[in-house]
Design a protein around this motif. Structure first.
Motif, PDB file in Angstrom:
ATOM      1  N   ARG A   1       0.750  -0.996  -0.127  1.00 14.84           N
ATOM      2  CA  ARG A   1      -0.087  -0.072   0.158  1.00 14.84           C
ATOM      3  C   ARG A   1       0.602   1.229   0.010  1.00 14.84           C
ATOM      4  O   ARG A   1       0.515   2.130  -0.539  1.00 14.84           O
ATOM      5  CB  ARG A   1      -0.765   0.108   1.298  1.00 14.84           C
ATOM      6  CG  ARG A   1      -2.056  -0.785   1.156  1.00 14.84           C
ATOM      7  CD  ARG A   1      -2.921  -0.500   2.487  1.00 14.84           C
ATOM      8  NE  ARG A   1      -3.442   0.844   2.695  1.00 14.84           N
ATOM      9  CZ  ARG A   1      -4.596   1.060   2.206  1.00 14.84           C
ATOM     10  NH1 ARG A   1      -5.129   0.511   1.255  1.00 14.84           N
ATOM     11  NH2 ARG A   1      -4.586   2.612   2.136  1.00 14.84           N
TER      12      ARG A   1
ATOM     13  N   TRP B   1      -7.227  -6.370  -3.800  1.00 15.02           N
ATOM     14  CA  TRP B   1      -8.527  -5.470  -3.749  1.00 15.02           C
ATOM     15  C   TRP B   1      -8.819  -5.058  -2.501  1.00 15.02           C
ATOM     16  O   TRP B   1      -9.017  -4.024  -2.126  1.00 15.02           O
ATOM     17  CB  TRP B   1      -9.500  -6.195  -4.553  1.00 15.02           C
ATOM     18  CG  TRP B   1     -10.625  -5.030  -5.061  1.00 15.02           C
ATOM     19  CD1 TRP B   1     -11.619  -4.667  -4.284  1.00 15.02           C
ATOM     20  CD2 TRP B   1     -10.666  -4.320  -6.154  1.00 15.02           C
ATOM     21  NE1 TRP B   1     -12.150  -3.734  -4.958  1.00 15.02           N
ATOM     22  CE2 TRP B   1     -11.607  -3.409  -6.069  1.00 15.02           C
ATOM     23  CE3 TRP B   1      -9.842  -4.156  -7.288  1.00 15.02           C
ATOM     24  CZ2 TRP B   1     -12.165  -2.653  -7.070  1.00 15.02           C
ATOM     25  CZ3 TRP B   1     -10.011  -3.450  -8.270  1.00 15.02           C
ATOM     26  CH2 TRP B   1     -11.136  -2.405  -8.210  1.00 15.02           C
ATOM     27  N   GLN B   2      -8.855  -6.229  -1.601  1.00 20.94           N
ATOM     28  CA  GLN B   2      -9.491  -5.794  -0.069  1.00 20.94           C
ATOM     29  C   GLN B   2      -8.267  -5.054   0.645  1.00 20.94           C
ATOM     30  O   GLN B   2      -8.799  -3.981   1.366  1.00 20.94           O
ATOM     31  CB  GLN B   2      -9.791  -7.251   0.352  1.00 20.94           C
ATOM     32  CG  GLN B   2     -10.817  -7.634   0.035  1.00 20.94           C
ATOM     33  CD  GLN B   2     -11.356  -9.033   0.854  1.00 20.94           C
ATOM     34  OE1 GLN B   2     -10.296  -9.873   1.080  1.00 20.94           O
ATOM     35  NE2 GLN B   2     -12.558  -9.365   1.043  1.00 20.94           N
ATOM     36  N   LEU B   3      -7.301  -5.505   0.528  1.00 16.31           N
ATOM     37  CA  LEU B   3      -6.043  -5.098   1.428  1.00 16.31           C
ATOM     38  C   LEU B   3      -5.098  -3.951   1.105  1.00 16.31           C
ATOM     39  O   LEU B   3      -4.659  -3.192   1.818  1.00 16.31           O
ATOM     40  CB  LEU B   3      -5.271  -6.296   1.805  1.00 16.31           C
ATOM     41  CG  LEU B   3      -5.921  -7.522   2.506  1.00 16.31           C
ATOM     42  CD1 LEU B   3      -5.174  -8.598   2.945  1.00 16.31           C
ATOM     43  CD2 LEU B   3      -6.813  -7.107   4.000  1.00 16.31           C
TER      44      LEU B   3
ATOM     45  N   SER C   1      -7.611  -0.600  -1.096  1.00 10.17           N
ATOM     46  CA  SER C   1      -8.533  -0.245  -0.044  1.00 10.17           C
ATOM     47  C   SER C   1      -8.440   1.445  -0.089  1.00 10.17           C
ATOM     48  O   SER C   1      -7.311   1.685   0.145  1.00 10.17           O
ATOM     49  CB  SER C   1      -8.605  -0.838   1.263  1.00 10.17           C
ATOM     50  OG  SER C   1      -9.582  -0.001   2.107  1.00 10.17           O
ATOM     51  N   GLY C   2      -9.400   2.024  -0.494  1.00 10.62           N
ATOM     52  CA  GLY C   2      -9.288   3.586  -0.537  1.00 10.62           C
ATOM     53  C   GLY C   2      -8.346   4.248  -1.798  1.00 10.62           C
ATOM     54  O   GLY C   2      -8.372   5.401  -1.698  1.00 10.62           O
TER      55      GLY C   2
ATOM     56  N   THR D   1      -9.202   4.535  -4.928  1.00 18.13           N
ATOM     57  CA  THR D   1     -10.318   4.627  -5.828  1.00 18.13           C
ATOM     58  C   THR D   1      -9.827   4.631  -7.430  1.00 18.13           C
ATOM     59  O   THR D   1     -10.416   3.994  -8.231  1.00 18.13           O
ATOM     60  CB  THR D   1     -11.225   5.829  -5.516  1.00 18.13           C
ATOM     61  OG1 THR D   1     -11.464   5.632  -4.139  1.00 18.13           O
ATOM     62  CG2 THR D   1     -12.557   5.834  -6.476  1.00 18.13           C
TER      63      THR D   1
ATOM     64  N   ARG E   1      -8.365   1.398  -8.403  1.00 16.94           N
ATOM     65  CA  ARG E   1      -9.355   0.328  -8.459  1.00 16.94           C
ATOM     66  C   ARG E   1     -10.109   0.724  -9.875  1.00 16.94           C
ATOM     67  O   ARG E   1     -10.395  -0.305 -10.617  1.00 16.94           O
ATOM     68  CB  ARG E   1     -10.378   0.539  -7.291  1.00 16.94           C
ATOM     69  CG  ARG E   1      -9.673  -0.053  -6.245  1.00 16.94           C
ATOM     70  CD  ARG E   1     -10.759  -0.028  -5.087  1.00 16.94           C
ATOM     71  NE  ARG E   1     -10.541  -0.741  -4.022  1.00 16.94           N
ATOM     72  CZ  ARG E   1     -11.201  -1.085  -3.153  1.00 16.94           C
ATOM     73  NH1 ARG E   1     -12.443  -0.545  -3.113  1.00 16.94           N
ATOM     74  NH2 ARG E   1     -10.987  -1.932  -2.223  1.00 16.94           N
TER      75      ARG E   1
ATOM     76  N   THR F   1     -16.078  -7.222  -1.712  1.00 19.12           N
ATOM     77  CA  THR F   1     -17.083  -6.511  -0.811  1.00 19.12           C
ATOM     78  C   THR F   1     -18.292  -7.230  -0.606  1.00 19.12           C
ATOM     79  O   THR F   1     -19.185  -6.876  -0.825  1.00 19.12           O
ATOM     80  CB  THR F   1     -17.302  -5.275  -1.959  1.00 19.12           C
ATOM     81  OG1 THR F   1     -17.908  -5.646  -2.903  1.00 19.12           O
ATOM     82  CG2 THR F   1     -16.117  -4.257  -2.213  1.00 19.12           C
TER      83      THR F   1
END
Length: 166
Positions: free
Chosen positions: A51, A87-89, A92-93, A95, A98, A135
């Motif tokens: 991240r 995608w989840q970890l 996240s945030g 955008t 994604r 999600t």
């Protein structure tokens, strides 16, 4: 190795990405499948590293996408699970990242001139399904339109249509 905590510096110094790139290019299906399995475990433990370092995240996604479009179904299925974790970890945030991934998957499915191979279609569908599965407890803004988009692929030949179980 996948279950221990790393820093971005550790990842660079150990040559982890270079090794993972070589493994994901192996001629052995099992070796490529294990690379995807490693990506699942590493992402679960070290998402914070991915991240925080954009270059590392970009390289990670490049390898993951390569495995998601692999010629063998088992490698693609393992890669879908890794995409779900990313995608989840990791995303996240994030955008914008994604949205770019969703659009890349859709772009592969839109190709009419070059008609993508079934493995490319399947990989793109797996990627989009990972987005949906990531999600389970919420309905992000992009999810309703994505579900409607995926609905159009239910009648595709196997292995693409097998993924849908509404």
């Amino acid at each position: 190795m996948a279950k221990q905590l790393f820093s971005a510096k550790d990842v660079r110094e150990t040559g982890l990405l270079s090794i993972l790139e070589q493994i994901s290019s192996s001629r052995s299906t099992n070796t490529r499948k294990m690379a995807a399995g490693f990506m699942i475990s590493f992402t679960a433990k070290n998402a914070f590293v991915l991240r925080e370092d954009k270059q590392l995240m970009k390289s990670w996604l490049t390898i993951l996408l390569k495995l998601l479009f692999d010629e063998h179904l088992t490698v693609r299925l393992f890669s879908q699970k890794a995409m779900l974790y990313v995608w989840q970890l990791v995303l996240s945030g994030k955008t914008e990242t994604r949205q770019v991934l969703i659009e890349e998957f859709k772009e592969i499915l839109k190709r009419k001139n070059s008609s993508p191979e079934i493995r490319e279609k399947h990989g793109a569908i797996l990627g989009l399904c990972a987005v949906v599965e990531a999600t389970p407890d919420s309905v992000p803004n992009y999810l309703p339109s994505l579900l409607l988009y995926l609905r159009g692929w239910i009648a595709e030949p196997q292995p693409v249509s097998v993924l849908f179980q509404f």
